[in-house]
Write an enzyme that holds these catalytic residues in place. Structure first.
Site, mmCIF file in Angstrom:
data_model
loop_
_atom_site.group_PDB
_atom_site.id
_atom_site.type_symbol
_atom_site.label_atom_id
_atom_site.label_comp_id
_atom_site.label_asym_id
_atom_site.label_seq_id
_atom_site.Cartn_x
_atom_site.Cartn_y
_atom_site.Cartn_z
ATOM 1 N N GLU A 11 50.472 38.511 43.641
ATOM 2 C CA GLU A 11 49.606 37.599 44.398
ATOM 3 C C GLU A 11 49.748 36.173 43.839
ATOM 4 O OE1 GLU A 11 44.805 37.108 45.321
ATOM 5 O OE2 GLU A 11 45.498 38.210 43.554
ATOM 6 N N LYS A 73 44.697 38.856 53.172
ATOM 7 C CA LYS A 73 43.629 39.428 52.357
ATOM 8 C C LYS A 73 42.289 39.350 53.086
ATOM 9 C CE LYS A 73 41.666 38.862 47.680
ATOM 10 N NZ LYS A 73 41.704 37.995 46.483
ATOM 11 N N CYS A 139 44.803 41.873 45.231
ATOM 12 C CA CYS A 139 43.779 41.684 44.188
ATOM 13 C C CYS A 139 42.836 42.889 44.131
ATOM 14 C CB CYS A 139 43.042 40.364 44.433
ATOM 15 S SG CYS A 139 42.078 39.764 43.020
#
Length: 227
Positions: A11, A73, A139
């Site tokens: 990421e 995300k 994440c």
């Protein structure tokens, strides 16, 4: 070259719009051709509905440098990726909204402009004449079971968790690794975890850690290297 079919970067590997002309995709295309491998890269995208806002995404890039799939995300981190209750404050009190934004800017050094994605995506990755369906989790999204479960229902057999954990500390990273093991077991799928500061490794569908990136001292956190 030819040592890997898919190369994964974490990421925030590119903290900019990946489609910026002449900046990134040309170099990724060159690199993909040199390695004869596709890339899965964490980078920023641009909101399609709100000009000026960005998305935190995973991009699947082929050996010609073309973006084949992308996932934005959905679970954004408050104040670092988006300003919580920003539109609510704008409606009830413009002055309070400005104060909230100024405090956020002072605390982080910038004003986040992130926009959340809206759906799980399953990527089609060609492998040895077949198609492997994989899903990216970004994440701490692996802590939210419904995302992985929905991807599994759509056929995902491989999960790739790209993450940028900075200075969250060893205990948090170790806990997130264990949560990834649980997601692998729940969905009977292999799991790859790629972090900018660790812990990076491979988990099999039974939740067993079958490979992990270590440095010369055996450390798994704050390490640089290739697994």
């Amino acid at each position: 070259p030819e040592g890997a079919d898919l190369i994964v970067w974490p990421e925030n590997a590119i903290l900019d719009n990946i489609r910026r002309e002449g900046a990134y995709l040309d170099d990724l295309a060159w690199l993909a051709k040199q390695k004869d491998a596709w890339f899965l890269v964490g980078a920023l995208g641009k909101s399609r509905t709100h000009p000026g806002r960005t998305t935190n995404e995973a991009f699947l890039i082929d050996t010609d440098g073309h973006i084949r799939d992308e996932y934005a995300k959905q679970l954004l981190f408050p104040w670092s990726e988006y300003v919580p209750a920003d539109r609510f404050f704008e409606r009830i009190s413009p002055g309070l909204s400005r104060l909230h934004r100024n405090i956020t800017r002072m605390g982080w050094g910038f004003l986040p402009s992130g926009e959340a994605g809206h759906d799980v995506e399953v990527f089609d990755f060609p492998w040895h004449g077949e198609t492997v369906k994989l899903a990216a989790l970004i994440c701490f999204e692996n802590t939210f079971p419904p995302f992985a479960a929905e991807a599994s229902r759509r056929g995902a057999r491989l999960f790739v968790n790209i993450t940028s954990e900075g200075e969250v500390g060893g205990p948090v990273q170790e806990q997130l690794l264990r949560i990834a093991m649980i997601r692998a077991i729940e969905n009977r799928a292999s799991y790859v975890r790629v972090g900018n500061t660790g812990i990076s490794g491979v988990i099999d569908p039974r939740g067993r850690l079958v490979a992990i990136l270590r440095d010369a001292r055996g450390a798994t956190i704050g390490t640089a290297g290739v697994l």
